[in-house]
Design a protein around this motif. Structure first.
Motif, PDB file in Angstrom:
ATOM      1  N   UNK A  49       0.509  21.710  27.255  1.00 64.07           N
ATOM      2  CA  UNK A  49       1.844  22.242  27.506  1.00 64.07           C
ATOM      3  C   UNK A  49       2.857  21.634  26.551  1.00 64.07           C
ATOM      4  N   UNK A  50       3.244  22.388  25.567  1.00 66.50           N
ATOM      5  CA  UNK A  50       4.269  21.961  24.621  1.00 66.50           C
ATOM      6  C   UNK A  50       5.337  23.044  24.562  1.00 66.50           C
ATOM      7  N   UNK A  51       6.509  22.657  24.095  1.00 68.60           N
ATOM      8  CA  UNK A  51       7.567  23.645  23.868  1.00 68.60           C
ATOM      9  C   UNK A  51       7.259  24.284  22.522  1.00 68.60           C
ATOM     10  N   UNK A  52       6.648  25.450  22.580  1.00 67.65           N
ATOM     11  CA  UNK A  52       6.077  26.043  21.366  1.00 67.65           C
ATOM     12  C   UNK A  52       7.140  26.448  20.352  1.00 67.65           C
ATOM     13  N   UNK A  53       8.333  26.724  20.824  1.00 63.02           N
ATOM     14  CA  UNK A  53       9.383  27.151  19.897  1.00 63.02           C
ATOM     15  C   UNK A  53      10.094  25.954  19.250  1.00 63.02           C
ATOM     16  N   UNK A  54       9.812  24.778  19.756  1.00 63.44           N
ATOM     17  CA  UNK A  54      10.490  23.593  19.230  1.00 63.44           C
ATOM     18  C   UNK A  54       9.567  22.865  18.273  1.00 63.44           C
ATOM     19  N   UNK A  59       9.311  17.877  20.657  1.00 66.89           N
ATOM     20  CA  UNK A  59       8.395  17.761  21.789  1.00 66.89           C
ATOM     21  C   UNK A  59       8.118  16.308  22.141  1.00 66.89           C
ATOM     22  N   UNK A  62      11.220  14.566  23.573  1.00 67.98           N
ATOM     23  CA  UNK A  62      11.546  14.974  24.944  1.00 67.98           C
ATOM     24  C   UNK A  62      11.098  13.925  25.956  1.00 67.98           C
ATOM     25  N   UNK A  63       9.926  13.363  25.702  1.00 66.83           N
ATOM     26  CA  UNK A  63       9.407  12.359  26.641  1.00 66.83           C
ATOM     27  C   UNK A  63      10.290  11.124  26.663  1.00 66.83           C
ATOM     28  N   UNK A  65      13.513  11.074  25.848  1.00 66.15           N
ATOM     29  CA  UNK A  65      14.773  11.479  26.482  1.00 66.15           C
ATOM     30  C   UNK A  65      14.631  11.456  27.997  1.00 66.15           C
ATOM     31  N   UNK A 110       3.300  12.455  22.479  1.00 67.08           N
ATOM     32  CA  UNK A 110       4.246  12.572  23.582  1.00 67.08           C
ATOM     33  C   UNK A 110       3.859  11.652  24.726  1.00 67.08           C
TER      34      UNK A 110
ATOM     35  N   UNK B   1      16.729  11.640  32.728  1.00 70.03           N
ATOM     36  CA  UNK B   1      17.355  12.033  31.463  1.00 70.03           C
ATOM     37  C   UNK B   1      18.868  12.017  31.633  1.00 70.03           C
ATOM     38  N   UNK B   5      22.039  14.658  27.631  1.00 67.72           N
ATOM     39  CA  UNK B   5      20.759  15.026  27.018  1.00 67.72           C
ATOM     40  C   UNK B   5      20.191  16.273  27.675  1.00 67.72           C
ATOM     41  N   UNK B   9      19.461  19.407  25.484  1.00 66.36           N
ATOM     42  CA  UNK B   9      18.110  19.977  25.423  1.00 66.36           C
ATOM     43  C   UNK B   9      18.103  21.435  25.857  1.00 66.36           C
ATOM     44  N   UNK B  16      16.134  27.651  20.173  1.00 64.62           N
ATOM     45  CA  UNK B  16      14.769  27.800  19.666  1.00 64.62           C
ATOM     46  C   UNK B  16      14.189  29.149  20.062  1.00 64.62           C
ATOM     47  N   UNK B  17      14.594  29.645  21.238  1.00 65.09           N
ATOM     48  CA  UNK B  17      14.148  30.983  21.691  1.00 65.09           C
ATOM     49  C   UNK B  17      15.300  31.956  21.516  1.00 65.09           C
ATOM     50  N   UNK B 284       7.632  26.181  30.095  1.00 65.99           N
ATOM     51  CA  UNK B 284       8.554  25.179  29.546  1.00 65.99           C
ATOM     52  C   UNK B 284       9.237  24.413  30.670  1.00 65.99           C
ATOM     53  N   UNK B 287       6.875  22.066  32.229  1.00 66.78           N
ATOM     54  CA  UNK B 287       6.678  20.882  31.389  1.00 66.78           C
ATOM     55  C   UNK B 287       7.795  19.874  31.636  1.00 66.78           C
ATOM     56  N   UNK B 291       7.490  16.061  33.080  1.00 64.66           N
ATOM     57  CA  UNK B 291       8.035  14.866  32.445  1.00 64.66           C
ATOM     58  C   UNK B 291       9.109  14.196  33.294  1.00 64.66           C
ATOM     59  N   UNK B 369       0.985  25.110  34.640  1.00 64.59           N
ATOM     60  CA  UNK B 369       0.593  24.739  33.287  1.00 64.59           C
ATOM     61  C   UNK B 369      -0.841  25.159  32.991  1.00 64.59           C
ATOM     62  N   UNK B 372      -0.722  28.871  32.183  1.00 63.67           N
ATOM     63  CA  UNK B 372       0.101  29.301  31.036  1.00 63.67           C
ATOM     64  C   UNK B 372      -0.734  29.398  29.768  1.00 63.67           C
TER      65      UNK B 372
END
Lengths: 175, 372
Positions: A49-54, A59, A62-63, A65, A110, B1, B5, B9, B16-17, B284, B287, B291, B369, B372
């Motif tokens: 699971x990654x942010x594919x657009x980023x 990615x 993010x962890x 943050x 990550x 977070x 942030x 984010x 990004x999208x 997303x 995810x 986290x 997840x 997906x």
């Protein structure tokens, strides 16, 4: 530590229970006497699971943050980890343009950025070629050397043989 | 977070999208624009119809004497001073006349009490002594305009001594001359015969064959009952000069307007677009939860999403449409309805994060997840 067993034997479920994402029907999981919290665990999955657009940096950052780091520190840490795992020149590339093996290494980076004491990798080398597989295993071993406990669910003997301990699941759920 | 942030984010994820974000924003923009345009257009049309009806005389009442007995002229003139009455006056009598400038044609000279001209043509000046108001049809055919002098004589005695080109200083005996105080631009539905008349104002004495009263629509509920009893017996009940069976009820039109539900439909379509985008990004969100993002953090992210891709475009769309429909919005009824619809759309849009939480903020992270 490698957790091995045939498909359907419950490897993934076991790891999810250990990570606190699935509540067991009976029993409990503790680490150093305390229950394992989901944010104590860094995940590397088969389909990571990654942010594919980023980007890869975003990615991994993010962890950091999520742990409360500021943007600059998170980005610095991300670039350093990606460099360490051989992805320094791919740090700014969107994840969707990375290869399977590169994505898995981003996931490992990550997990390191999470600074989680436990890293769980569920079939991290599935669908990877031998070179990519070895790079991912090297990355996981680097995580272990950094002082984390790494659990790897795999049915790839080439991965299991590189782990210090192997646990084998023989049967699946009862009934 | 950290809070900053989380917001940062969320914005970076939207960027990004960008295509997905743009699509949602486009739908929201269209929702805001269309809500204002449709409501303004429809309500302004209802308002214009209402204004037309009022101009034609929807609230003009005519009182006639029962059995041709006439209505007391002084009582008619007194109504003109009531609160809620714009003007009132009566017609004492008419006689056929010919104009010196148009001897072949026949017109009518009407003697009316003060206020009568204002009922027929709201805003027209009250003719003074020696002045008249000439109906537009009569003025056009006789070549008369404001400021010119009109000479007329009664039909029975008006032919002798008048020929083509006769001028006032050579008017025949029995001819009457007066200065034209005004020629209204258009005819009046309140007394179509006045279009071919020259009207002179005389004191309110004796009786009038009809008393017309222009009632302020906002005060009609108070004035009309009083009007029914004011003149006593001997007069017919006041009736409107226009056929109300053909009149449109604006309150019913407003209540049943098609645009009344458009804001809800637009909000639904916008919500569906936002929901589709969130479902596409469900992994997303999972995810982020993996986290460590708690429901509050997820809600904040969704709020940022809604703020950028829905609320802001809705505001832009409504603002743009407000500028375009400014002339219509100058009318209070249009403004009130349009702003209410736009406010409803905004409130529903602002509540979309709740939908987002239901769609993507719950459920097993692990299962999401894996799927997906």
């Amino acid at each position: 530590m490698a957790v091995v067993g045939p498909s359907g034997s419950g490897k993934t479920t076991l790891l999810a229970v250990i990570a606190g994402l699935v509540v067991p029907q009976a029993g409990s999981v503790t680490r150093a006497g305390a229950p394992v919290r989901p944010d104590d665990v860094g995940w590397v999955m088969q389909t990571t699971p990654l942010l594919r657009a980023r980007s890869a940096t975003a990615n991994v950052a993010l962890a950091a943050l999520a742990r409360g780091a500021d943007r600059a520190a998170a980005d610095r840490l991300a670039r350093a980890l990606l460099d360490e795992l051989g992805l320094g020149d791919r740090a700014s590339v969107p994840v969707r343009r990375l290869s399977g093996g590169e994505r898995q290494r981003v996931a490992v980076a990550r997990a390191l950025a999470q600074d989680a004491p436990l890293v769980i990798a569920d079939e991290p080398t599935a669908s990877l070629d031998a070179e990519s597989r070895d790079r991912v295993v090297d990355a996981l071993l680097a995580v272990e050397r950094a002082g984390r406990l790494v659990l790897v669910a795999t049915h790839d003997p080439a991965v299991a043989t590189r782990c210090s301990r192997v646990v084998t699941l023989v049967d699946g759920p009862p009934g | 977070m950290r809070l900053a942030a989380v917001v940062d984010e969320a914005l970076r994820d939207l960027a990004a999208r960008w295509l997905l974000s743009l699509l949602v924003a486009a739908v929201a923009l269209a929702a805001g624009t269309s809500t204002v345009l449709l409501a303004a257009g429809e309500v302004d049309g209802i308002r214009a119809t209402w204004d037309d009806q009022v101009a034609e005389g929807r609230f003009v009442q005519v009182v006639a004497g029962a059995r041709s007995s006439g209505v007391d002229a002084a009582a008619c003139a007194a109504v003109g001073g009531w609160t809620g009455v714009r003007a009132a006056g009566g017609r004492i009598g008419t006689e056929p006349v010919r104009f010196a400038t148009s001897p072949a044609s026949r017109y009518d000279h009407a003697r009316v009490t003060p206020g009568y001209v204002q009922v027929l043509w709201p805003g027209a000046p009250e003719p003074l002594a020696g002045e008249v108001v000439v109906g537009p049809h009569a003025a056009a055919s006789a070549g008369l305009r404001s400021g010119s002098t009109v000479v007329w004589s009664a039909v029975a005695t008006g032919n002798a001594g008048l020929g083509a080109g006769a001028r006032p200083d050579r008017a025949a005996p029995g001819a009457v001359s007066a200065v034209v105080a005004a020629v209204p631009a258009r005819g009046t539905a309140r007394d179509p015969a006045a279009d071919r008349q020259v009207l002179s104002v005389v004191p309110a004495a004796g009786t009038v064959d009809r008393c017309v009263v222009d009632v302020d629509p906002a005060r009609a509920s108070a004035v009309l009952p009083a009007l029914r009893t004011w003149f006593g017996d001997g007069v017919d009940a006041p009736r409107p000069v226009v056929d109300l069976a053909r009149a449109v009820d604006p309150d019913a039109e407003l209540a049943g307007r098609a645009s009344a539900w458009w804001w809800a439909l637009a909000a639904s379509i916008t919500g569906a677009a936002a929901a589709a985008a969130w479902v596409a990004r469900r992994a997303d969100v999972a995810l982020h939860r993996l986290l460590g993002a708690d429901p509050g953090t997820v809600a904040l992210r969704l709020t940022v999403d809604v703020g950028v891709t829905v609320v802001t475009p809705v505001l832009l769309g409504t603002a743009t449409a407000v500028v375009v429909t400014a002339p219509a919005l100058a009318h209070e009824v249009v403004r009130t309805v349009v702003l209410a619809d736009a406010a409803r759309l905004l409130v529903v849009s602002a509540a979309l994060p709740v939908l987002g939480l239901v769609l993507v903020g719950r459920g097993s992270v692990f299962r999401i997840l894996k799927e997906s």
